[in-house]
Design an enzyme around this catalytic site. Structure first.
Site, PDB file in Angstrom:
ATOM      1  CB  SER A  26     -75.817 109.350  18.786  1.00 25.33           C
ATOM      2  OG  SER A  26     -77.240 110.487  18.798  1.00 25.33           O
TER       3      SER A  26
ATOM      4  CG  ASP B  90     -76.431 107.448  11.977  1.00 27.16           C
ATOM      5  OD1 ASP B  90     -75.983 107.757  10.420  1.00 27.16           O
ATOM      6  OD2 ASP B  90     -77.492 107.330  12.616  1.00 27.16           O
TER       7      ASP B  90
ATOM      8  CG  HIS C 119     -79.089 106.154  15.362  1.00 29.56           C
ATOM      9  ND1 HIS C 119     -77.597 107.324  14.602  1.00 29.56           N
ATOM     10  CD2 HIS C 119     -79.106 106.340  16.840  1.00 29.56           C
ATOM     11  CE1 HIS C 119     -78.163 107.829  15.959  1.00 29.56           C
ATOM     12  NE2 HIS C 119     -78.666 107.918  16.838  1.00 29.56           N
TER      13      HIS C 119
END
Length: 400
Positions: free
Chosen positions: A202, A228, A358
């Site tokens: 992220s 992700d 996620h």
């Protein structure tokens, strides 16, 4: 009930076999999978990290799934798992030449011989222990590998000098990451940097891409993996961040209740991951009359001014930076146009885990580790066998 009926019922019950407790069934029902804990001696000291989401890992039959290190109790427990279960040491790294620089807290397991160093950077709100379980899974498959996982400024146990404002600009975070790598080399007295694979999740994916694009690691950088995060979908998701933050509890009565909330809300489905990562997300801040003294260490809402700075231009930088590239996603719908074209042109490797949420590396640490180890092996320059030079053959008197 008559005395005769009571006697019959008593005899009937005594003849029935007792149902034994099967911890494997209980754990499996809760998480969908059971991960083997690393076989290190437990310790009462602690620290721990980040948050996961979903995913089902189907282990191979040859693995001893239910082995646990001494000191970690069986059964459904909320007891935190200390960082020493996964790393050999913790470091407090500071650039003495810069009085405004942070003291960066990091976890390290050193590489062996010519093994690579996986340098991990967590996402917003997490900590270095976000990569504890996957780091251990990497070393099971590549024992020579080292793992360096740091807490970003404003996260975990990393601190900034008193009076300094928090600076979460992408350029600052990338500079911190480089400083941590250089300081670790100096602290551990390595002759030179090992081959490095940067891994970022992220926000951390944007940070490692920024550092890779800068070229400041030189030939030490073997490649980088981004978990992700894609520019388009990340920017689209930012408008929902405040709604998400408003749904989280402001605090917890205890660390164990924080762990329970993460597993019950399925933010983290694996109890092993939750017990490892959640404690370092919380700090004790007791106030009179406050029944929830365990507060979040990181004020994610305060990072809002930097959100676009993290992600704008990410896809272009990811494709242009030098080094091998791996993008790991929880779904192909996250790909934007630029990355779709790049993938069709073979500019990077793509791995998709549709079962994961996620937090891929925490949801599916085994499969993530397999992908990262394979990524290293495909790009390991030390394994390359180059043909002999013509000049060397001529000196040896061989015909060319």
């Amino acid at each position: 009930m008559s005395d005769l009926q009571k006697a019959w019922a008593k005899n009937r019950l005594s003849a029935m076999p007792l149902e034994t407790f099967d911890e494997r069934e209980e754990e499996g029902e809760e998480t969908g999978t059971v991960s083997e804990l690393p076989e290190h001696v437990d310790d009462d000291s602690s620290s721990a990290s980040s948050a996961s989401s979903t995913g089902t890992v189907i282990p191979s039959p040859s693995q001893n799934l239910f082995a646990r290190p001494q000191g970690i109790p069986r059964g459904r427990t909320l007891q935190p798992i200390p960082w020493i279960t996964y790393f050999e040491r913790e470091l407090f790294l500071r650039d003495e030449d810069s009085p405004t620089s942070p003291t960066i807290h990091a976890y390290l397991t050193s590489p062996v011989d010519k093994g690579p160093l996986f340098v991990m950077h967590h996402g917003g709100g997490a900590s270095g222990l976000s990569f504890a379980v996957v780091g251990d899974e990497i070393r099971k498959r590549l024992p020579a590998a080292g793992i360096l996982s740091l807490d970003a400024r404003g996260h975990g146990s990393t601190t900034i000098p008193e009076g300094e404002d928090l600076d979460w600009r992408l350029e600052t975070l990338a500079a911190d990451l480089l400083s941590a790598i250089v300081a670790t080399e100096k602290e551990m007295k390595w002759a030179q940097l090992p081959s490095i694979i940067l891994v970022g999740h992220s926000m951390g994916g944007a940070v490692v891409t920024e550092l890779a694009k800068s070229g400041k690691l030189g030939n030490a950088l073997l490649g980088y993996a981004v978990l992700d995060v894609v520019e388009g979908s990340a920017i689209d998701a930012l408008q929902h961040m405040q709604t998400y933050l408003s749904t989280r509890p402001t605090g917890f009565p205890s660390v164990e209740s924080g762990i329970e909330w993460h597993t019950r809300s399925r933010t983290i489905r694996s109890s092993i991951s939750a017990r490892t990562s959640v404690p370092s997300l919380l700090r004790f801040d007791e106030q009179p009359g406050d029944a929830r003294p365990w507060k979040w260490r990181t004020d994610l809402g305060a990072t809002q001014p930097y959100w676009e700075n993290w992600f704008v231009g990410l896809s272009k930088k990811f494709l242009e930076a030098r080094g091998a590239k791996l993008l790991m996603l929880a779904g192909t719908d996250r790909l934007d146009t630029e990355l779709t074209i790049g993938q069709m042109q073979g500019k990077y490797a793509l791995q998709v885990f549709p079962e994961a949420g996620h937090f891929i590396h925490e949801d599916m640490p085994e499969k993530t580790a397999v992908s990262l180890v394979d990524f290293h092996r495909r790009n390991d320059r030390s394994a390359m066998v180059l043909p002999p030079k013509v000049s060397d053959l001529l000196r040896q008197g061989k015909r060319v």
